[in-house]
Enzyme design. Structure first.
Site, PDB file in Angstrom:
ATOM      1  N   HIS A 143     -19.838  -4.098  -3.485  1.00  0.00           N
ATOM      2  CA  HIS A 143     -20.255  -3.704  -4.840  1.00  0.00           C
ATOM      3  C   HIS A 143     -19.714  -2.334  -5.252  1.00  0.00           C
ATOM      4  O   HIS A 143     -19.111  -1.641  -4.469  1.00  0.00           O
ATOM      5  CB  HIS A 143     -21.776  -3.797  -5.010  1.00  0.00           C
ATOM      6  CG  HIS A 143     -22.586  -2.827  -4.220  1.00  0.00           C
ATOM      7  ND1 HIS A 143     -23.925  -2.614  -4.472  1.00  0.00           N
ATOM      8  CD2 HIS A 143     -22.277  -2.020  -3.174  1.00  0.00           C
ATOM      9  CE1 HIS A 143     -24.387  -1.723  -3.619  1.00  0.00           C
ATOM     10  NE2 HIS A 143     -23.429  -1.341  -2.823  1.00  0.00           N
ATOM     11  N   GLU A 144     -19.892  -2.015  -6.514  1.00  0.00           N
ATOM     12  CA  GLU A 144     -19.419  -0.741  -7.090  1.00  0.00           C
ATOM     13  C   GLU A 144     -17.911  -0.592  -6.900  1.00  0.00           C
ATOM     14  O   GLU A 144     -17.409   0.498  -6.613  1.00  0.00           O
ATOM     15  CB  GLU A 144     -20.190   0.405  -6.398  1.00  0.00           C
ATOM     16  CG  GLU A 144     -20.524   1.587  -7.253  1.00  0.00           C
ATOM     17  CD  GLU A 144     -21.246   1.256  -8.543  1.00  0.00           C
ATOM     18  OE1 GLU A 144     -22.276   0.577  -8.503  1.00  0.00           O
ATOM     19  OE2 GLU A 144     -20.759   1.675  -9.608  1.00  0.00           O
TER      20      GLU A 144
END
Lengths: 600, 600
Positions: free
Chosen positions: A440-441
């Site tokens: 993620h991110e």
């Protein structure tokens, strides 16, 4: 309760390595002192221990689920967040006029780290909210700030970042959510977002979604994306919460780990009644989002680090108390088994974890300090430099810990053996929780492209030149100590390799084309990341070597441990960069030559 | 249903690489042919697809639990095992006179691989039973064989291996379970065993535990351990199941993965009424167990491999059908996204998986073929050589796949991104399931000690010399092809490094002491393992290079894929051995110098 952070190491990082005690010299922090910093950290630690750690496993075993259309989350989560809220941690880093404690970023990051180590799933709710508030603080209009900020920073409203869609995760250029202008200046939102952490729950009065969407008729691609504030419930003039804003839960996602944090599919405007407010100018949404991404990526890296750190401490305690086997060569069956920490291979697995998690911890806090420096350094030139350094270090601080502190968790399980593989012990959960962080991110593949495709070449290589200078400074200092001189030479060689590789890649880019130039970006990220962590370890080693003389027994052990972990990193890890450099400098075509049709 | 094994690759391995079609020349297999081999494999594949794969996730979500003192397991497990039983797979490899199909080990291993890839948790029950039966077949008395073997090989009884105890996992020298002789020649067992897979369930009429215990008054240490048959229910003269034998479930262990297989704590003789029969002679139990461990370790390595393989195939299918992003350098927002398999970094993650899982698959089947050769090779000298090779390869075939096919599963998740992290997709389960493999059946740390401390030095290095000769033969063949000559040279250099390192370690052992000699055994295992897998890839590459000319389109793609994966392994992986060799040859003291008190 087993340790989840090492408080001695926090002191080392903040005051011996990074010199955070000098921050109160800056006007913004003039009310603060080492004592107030420590008070805040102690408070965070105590709350983390009392409210966050105890339900970490419970939240894993009882993940959020929907009952009668509402997301149910176990009660201790709300209790913990209420304690967090009351202690003022939603706005620890914010200015007094926003109700904050005006703590430096590096100190509030340490506070957050305590919560992350204790319970990554519960701590995600406030950290997403803080990230959301930070964005609004920079890019929101005065009216928007007045309307939302106080409620976010008091923890009354929570926030999200709603970027991804089912068909567009890494490729935000292809998002489909649309915003249709209305006569009153607001927009009508329509579309589906996915992987929205904390996207729906009953923990707060309201949820403020920051949504990327295309205004009808906007240009295709990333230059047609705008940013909108889309609350779950509309907010009345007086700040009270009004009618539902047609943001609907499409479903909860069931994850391998990180289960305490809801991950949602959200449908905006199913009934044509979802209103959003444009943030800033049209079509600049991605830029606003990226501006705030540095902070979010430090947060992900720190989360990965603290999961790794908690696992390291747990496996260390286990190894200290678990008798099994005998020293190599001891064939006497009447001898007693030794604690497994005495076995070299267990020491290897512990040293590896220590080298990874403390190296990553140092980098995360260094980046947080750069956040402070870019805003508050007394020297204007240093402020600009800090911003540049932060830019180039961001892909590293996100990707490296998420890769290597996950590896640390794998080693923690191995030390516990069969026990480590069971849910009766915490390390398997850390490993599952941590597996999210390379994804993620911005996946680590995206971080690699960001590093090689943008950060190292931007401004004619300005950030990279500056970082090289910083690393050289550390090398020069390390050269002066017998204990660290060999490592200084090793890092110098590696830095030369990175510089040479970078130059050859940049020079060859036009010749070989963009595809091949970026094809081995992941190897570049690995090489660069190890070099940066070696920089962190060299600096820690210099501090330890200096402090060792005349230190008391307990401190001597601590500093010896730092030197041993540095040694591990320089002998066992850093030389791996040689092979990566080889692949990169050869413009290796193994992946680009591979045809999709040849896989089977 | 998505593919879980690659049937084209099975054909390649068995007939193009390993020449299994010649096995029917041996008397034991004279009724067989390539056709009967393929029939057995097709049957296994079809049963795996129909009965094993469909409940793989269901078994993960509904792990075994105790109701009214009985272990409950979801119904499809028993149905699948009944189909397995009826098809004769419990005794596929056993002789006709035992009711078996008399299939070569390498062919029955491929059959098993299909079940493992489809559902590792369910397939553990029969594989443990088969291992149990194999041990009894070699070491049991005629009476014991008559009493137990037919029921194990017909799948009426299941079996376990009960070695570990709560305080003794890797350190079996310290087991405490005791066996007290009784007047009738049997023994009264008393003690607690832990981590006993398939230790309690209602899937079979009876469970035959093979239990390591100390006869009262036995010498301390490993030389005082004996082996006992301890059935859950006593077996009557007529083969029917009699009274309960006082083997009691202490509890179920709740694992991170591999949840379909019960893992138990078992209390033997809580009521003083647990009878066991001694196998073979007193105090030789560990030797008997180790004799059968080769097979069990191949089984673990193959399980790890098939989990890796299933994840590779799933992520490949996903990458072929998921559009996202554009080719590097394409800035046109109106262009359509490409399938992610077109991105070099996704190709890297796929090639890495392919190189790991097909390399491991080749090694696992090579070892199974050595099992055949040691028993049935027409040349007596070759039989002895096969036994030696198998001995030295056993730690590799267990440890390497369990390390690198787990890494493959990590890459599979990464390719799926957020989807891969959810339980709606299978890859996160493969990753969790596979995390067990570096731990059980001897941790990888134990494998490293076995390799360096015993296998490479035994018989004056006889096994290692023989393996070197085999590898050199492959190098000589590969030298003759343009496509493989460079890799032949690379492997030759690496083999020299391994030889030199081994020699220096052996020569230095007396000087530096046992502790330091073995301190970096894990690095040795890594270096050795990569060399062995490179051998597997070089041989595959030679076959592919030869076959490529004149091959049909589909086959051409397949062989090109083999060459590309070999290239990946030689360029991206094998050079890692240089750094390991450096650490080893320096007798690096990083871990031995580290003091337990310095950790924090």
């Amino acid at each position: 309760m087993p340790a989840f952070v090492n408080r001695r190491d926090i002191q080392f990082m903040l005051y011996e390595l990074l010199g955070a005690q000098t921050l109160p010299e800056r006007e913004l922090y003039e009310d603060h002192s080492r004592e107030t910093f420590d008070d805040a950290i102690n408070l965070a630690y105590n709350l983390a221990e009392k409210y966050f750690a105890p339900h970490n496993r419970e939240a894993d075993l009882n993940e959020p689920h929907v009952v009668d259309g509402k997301v149910q989350i176990i009660a201790p989560v709300k209790e913990a967040l209420e304690a967090f809220r009351q202690a003022g941690f939603f706005s620890a880093h914010h200015r007094y006029d926003l109700g904050g404690l005006q703590l430096p970023s590096v100190v509030s990051q340490v506070c957050h780290a305590c919560f992350q180590a204790a319970n990554i799933g519960t701590s995600a709710y406030p950290f997403l909210t803080i990230g959301n508030a930070n964005l609004l603080e920079v890019f929101g209009s005065d009216e928007q700030k007045a309307k939302y900020l106080p409620h976010l920073l008091s923890g009354r409203f929570y926030g999200t970042m709603a970027l991804s869609e089912p068909q567009a995760g890494s490729g935000l250029a292809d998002i489909l959510t649309t915003a249709t202008p209305r006569e009153d200046g607001t927009y009508s939102l329509s579309g589906t977002k996915m992987w929205i952490s904390a996207g729906e729950h009953e923990l707060s009065e309201n949820i403020v979604h920051l949504v990327l969407a295309r205004i009808k008729g906007a240009p295709k691609g990333v230059k047609g994306i705008s940013l909108f504030i889309v609350p779950r419930f509309r907010v009345n003039e007086d700040g009270s919460v009004g009618e539902h804003n047609d943001v609907n839960l499409g479903g909860l996602l069931h994850k391998m780990g990180y289960r305490g944090t809801t991950s949602t599919v959200l449908n905006f405007g199913e009934n044509g009644n979802c209103l959003g407010e444009l943030v800033g100018e049209p079509h600049k949404g991605l830029m606003y989002m990226f501006h705030m991404m540095n902070g979010a990526r430090i947060g992900v890296g720190m989360g990965a680090t603290m999961l790794g750190y908690a696992g390291y401490l747990y496996s260390l305690e286990y190894a200290q108390g678990r008798p099994q086997g005998r020293k190599a060569g001891n064939k006497d069956p009447h001898s007693e088994p030794v604690m497994i920490i005495e076995h070299p291979d267990v020491k290897r697995m512990l040293l590896m974890q220590k080298a990874y998690v403390e190296g990553a911890f140092a980098l995360g806090l260094q980046c947080a300090l750069l956040e402070d420096d870019q805003l508050t350094h007394l020297d204007e030139a240093k402020r600009q430099e800090a911003a540049l350094l932060l830019d180039i270090l961001t892909p590293i601080v996100k990707a490296w810990p998420s890769e290597y502190c996950l590896e640390a968790n794998k080693q923690a399980i191995q030390i516990l053996g069969g026990y480590g593989y069971t849910r009766e012990y915490p390390v398997e959960q850390y490993y599952r929780d941590n597996r999210l962080n390379p994804i993620h991110e911005g996946t680590n593949g995206i971080q690699a492209l960001d590093l090689l495709g943008r950060k190292v070449i931007m401004g004619g290589g300005a950030a990279f030149t500056l970082l090289s200078r910083e690393i050289e400074e550390a090398i020069n200092q390390a050269r002066e100590h017998e204990a660290t001189a060999a490592w200084a030479a090793e890092l110098e060689d590696t830095l030369r390799l990175v510089q040479q590789t970078t130059q050859e890649l940049a020079e060859g880019a036009a010749r070989v084309g963009a595809d091949l130039f970026l094809a081995n970006a992941h190897a570049y990220l690995e090489m660069f990341g190890h070099t940066v962590i070696a920089w962190m370890w060299l600096r820690q080693a210099v501090v330890a070597a200096r402090a060792l003389e005349g230190a008391k027994e307990a401190d001597r052990n601590f500093y010896q441990g730092k030197l041993a972990a540095a040694r591990f990193f320089f002998v066992w890890e850093l030389p791996k960069t040689r092979h990566q450099g080889q692949i990169l400098r050869a413009f290796d075509r193994t992946t680009t030559d591979m045809q999709a049709g040849w896989f089977a």
